[in-house]
Each structure stands twice: as C-alpha cells, then as structure tokens.
Write an enzyme that holds these catalytic residues in place. Structure first.
Site, PDB file in Angstrom:
ATOM      1  N   CYS A   6      -7.834  -7.614   5.024  1.00  0.00           N
ATOM      2  CA  CYS A   6      -8.016  -7.912   3.593  1.00  0.00           C
ATOM      3  C   CYS A   6      -7.549  -9.344   3.360  1.00  0.00           C
ATOM      4  O   CYS A   6      -7.480 -10.131   4.316  1.00  0.00           O
ATOM      5  CB  CYS A   6      -7.275  -6.899   2.709  1.00  0.00           C
ATOM      6  N   ASN A  16      -2.976  -8.903   3.422  1.00  0.00           N
ATOM      7  CA  ASN A  16      -2.382  -7.934   4.362  1.00  0.00           C
ATOM      8  C   ASN A  16      -1.108  -7.299   3.811  1.00  0.00           C
ATOM      9  O   ASN A  16      -0.179  -6.998   4.555  1.00  0.00           O
ATOM     10  CB  ASN A  16      -2.127  -8.588   5.742  1.00  0.00           C
ATOM     11  N   CYS A  72      -1.668  -5.049   0.719  1.00  0.00           N
ATOM     12  CA  CYS A  72      -2.119  -3.871  -0.059  1.00  0.00           C
ATOM     13  C   CYS A  72      -3.166  -3.046   0.703  1.00  0.00           C
ATOM     14  O   CYS A  72      -2.866  -1.974   1.219  1.00  0.00           O
ATOM     15  CB  CYS A  72      -2.698  -4.289  -1.411  1.00  0.00           C
ATOM     16  N   ARG A  73      -4.394  -3.553   0.768  1.00  0.00           N
ATOM     17  CA  ARG A  73      -5.487  -2.718   1.274  1.00  0.00           C
ATOM     18  C   ARG A  73      -5.461  -2.521   2.790  1.00  0.00           C
ATOM     19  O   ARG A  73      -5.601  -1.381   3.267  1.00  0.00           O
ATOM     20  CB  ARG A  73      -6.835  -3.323   0.851  1.00  0.00           C
ATOM     21  N   SER A  74      -5.332  -3.614   3.561  1.00  0.00           N
ATOM     22  CA  SER A  74      -5.425  -3.415   5.018  1.00  0.00           C
ATOM     23  C   SER A  74      -4.219  -2.672   5.604  1.00  0.00           C
ATOM     24  O   SER A  74      -4.414  -1.857   6.510  1.00  0.00           O
ATOM     25  CB  SER A  74      -5.736  -4.728   5.765  1.00  0.00           C
ATOM     26  N   ASP A 117      -9.651  -5.112  -4.830  1.00  0.00           N
ATOM     27  CA  ASP A 117      -8.282  -5.613  -4.735  1.00  0.00           C
ATOM     28  C   ASP A 117      -7.428  -4.995  -5.854  1.00  0.00           C
ATOM     29  O   ASP A 117      -7.717  -5.209  -7.031  1.00  0.00           O
ATOM     30  CB  ASP A 117      -8.344  -7.138  -4.885  1.00  0.00           C
TER      31      ASP A 117
HETATM   32  P1  4NP Z   1      -4.554  -7.393  -0.354  1.00  0.00           P
HETATM   33  O1  4NP Z   1      -4.120  -7.695  -1.868  1.00  0.00           O
HETATM   34  O2  4NP Z   1      -5.563  -8.455   0.012  1.00  0.00           O
HETATM   35  O3  4NP Z   1      -5.159  -6.033  -0.463  1.00  0.00           O
HETATM   36  O4  4NP Z   1      -3.293  -7.443   0.477  1.00  0.00           O
HETATM   37  C1  4NP Z   1      -3.647  -8.943  -2.305  1.00  0.00           C
HETATM   38  C2  4NP Z   1      -2.373  -9.316  -2.027  1.00  0.00           C
HETATM   39  C3  4NP Z   1      -1.884 -10.524  -2.507  1.00  0.00           C
HETATM   40  C4  4NP Z   1      -2.701 -11.338  -3.242  1.00  0.00           C
HETATM   41  C5  4NP Z   1      -4.007 -10.963  -3.509  1.00  0.00           C
HETATM   42  C6  4NP Z   1      -4.483  -9.763  -3.036  1.00  0.00           C
HETATM   43  N1  4NP Z   1      -2.213 -12.566  -3.753  1.00  0.00           N
HETATM   44  O5  4NP Z   1      -2.959 -13.257  -4.458  1.00  0.00           O
HETATM   45  O6  4NP Z   1      -1.057 -12.918  -3.472  1.00  0.00           O
END
Ligand code: 4NP
Length: 158
Positions: free
Chosen positions: A12, A15, A17-19, A128
C-alpha cells in the site's frame, strides 16, 4: 504434504494500514492450509519506515483475531521485484507506482489484490482508511478477508 513455496508481497502507500492488515489476515488464513507461502508487506512511500501498524488497524484487526505484533513498516525495495512471485497492490495508485518502478520483464508479478476478490467483484481498490472513521477500517478488513480467500484458491490451482 506441503506444497511448493510461493511468495507474496502486499503493498500500500504507508505500510501501516492496508498492507499490514493484508499481511496479518492472509498469513492467518494460510496457516490453516497446507500451502507453503512466504508473506511480507511494504509501502510505496517511506514516511512510516520502522513504525508499527496504525493503532486503528490493530484495534479492528485484533477484534477479528489477527496478530500484528511483529509487523513494522518498510518501503518497497528493488530486490522485492526479483524476489516475490506475487506483488499485490491495494489501490490503483500503488499499482501504477509499482509498475513504473518494476523492470519490464517482472511486471507480470504486479496485480491488484482485489483481482482475487470473490464477494466484491465490483470493487477494484482497497480504499485508504487513514483519514476516515471506524467503518473504513472494518470495510478494509471485509475486503481483505475475502480477497485472501480468493488468493488461497488461486495458490491451490498452481
Ligand atoms: P496505508 O495508509 O497506505 O494503508 O498504510 C496510509 C498511511 C499513511 C498515510 C496515508 C495512507 N499518510 O499519508 O501518512
């Protein structure tokens, strides 16, 4: 008998939340099979390298019985394109970033994780959840549990 080793990298943006959720869910589901899989996760961006998964992802995931305790964020590396059999993007932007970076002969390894979805055929991306509320984290889990079942089915076909 255990089957031939396959390796899967979930990707993602951050790294956190989703992955990592896909990592935790898929490894738990794979444990209940005789599949031999190496599993990891990474982010296309490096903002959160070394961080533990987002507290909200952990809270919702632990409620469903998944373990996040050994997961730490890392960024995708050039070696990942060589090493992993399946490089699975959570959304279209992650997919495009991976394709751009991946050497052409290895691009067939990159897919969207929801290509393996069973119950959500209309859903292309894992949205997201970072800037949203609790329902977003629950929906991420719903999509990831389902696509993990589909990926297990796929690995059994090989
Ligand atoms: P992820 O979610 O891609 O599922 O880990 C996010 C985590 C952090 C951010 C965006 C999405 N950020 O902008 O910091």
């Amino acid at each position: 008998m255990s089957r031939q080793l396959k390796s899967v990298l979930f990707v993602c943006l951050g790294n956190i939340c989703r992955s990592p959720t896909a990592h935790a869910v898929f490894r738990q589901k794979a444990k209940g099979t005789n599949l031999n899989v190496e599993i990891d996760s990474a982010g296309t961006a490096g903002y959160h390298v070394g961080a533990t998964p987002d507290k909200r992802s952990v809270k919702h995931g632990v409620k469903r019985g998944y373990d996040f305790s050994d997961l730490y964020a890392r960024a995708v590396s050039d070696e990942d394109f060589e090493h992993y059999d399946y490089i699975l993007a959570m959304d279209n932007q992650n997919y495009a970033d991976l394709v751009e970076r991946c050497p052409k002969p290895l691009r067939h390894k990159i897919k969207r994780f929801l290509d393996f979805s069973i119950k959500y055929p209309e859903q292309i991306e894992v949205p997201d959840p970072y800037y949203g509320g609790a329902s977003g984290f629950e929906y991420v889990l719903d999509l990831i549990e389902d696509a993990s079942d589909g990926l297990i089915d796929e690995l059994y076909k090989l």
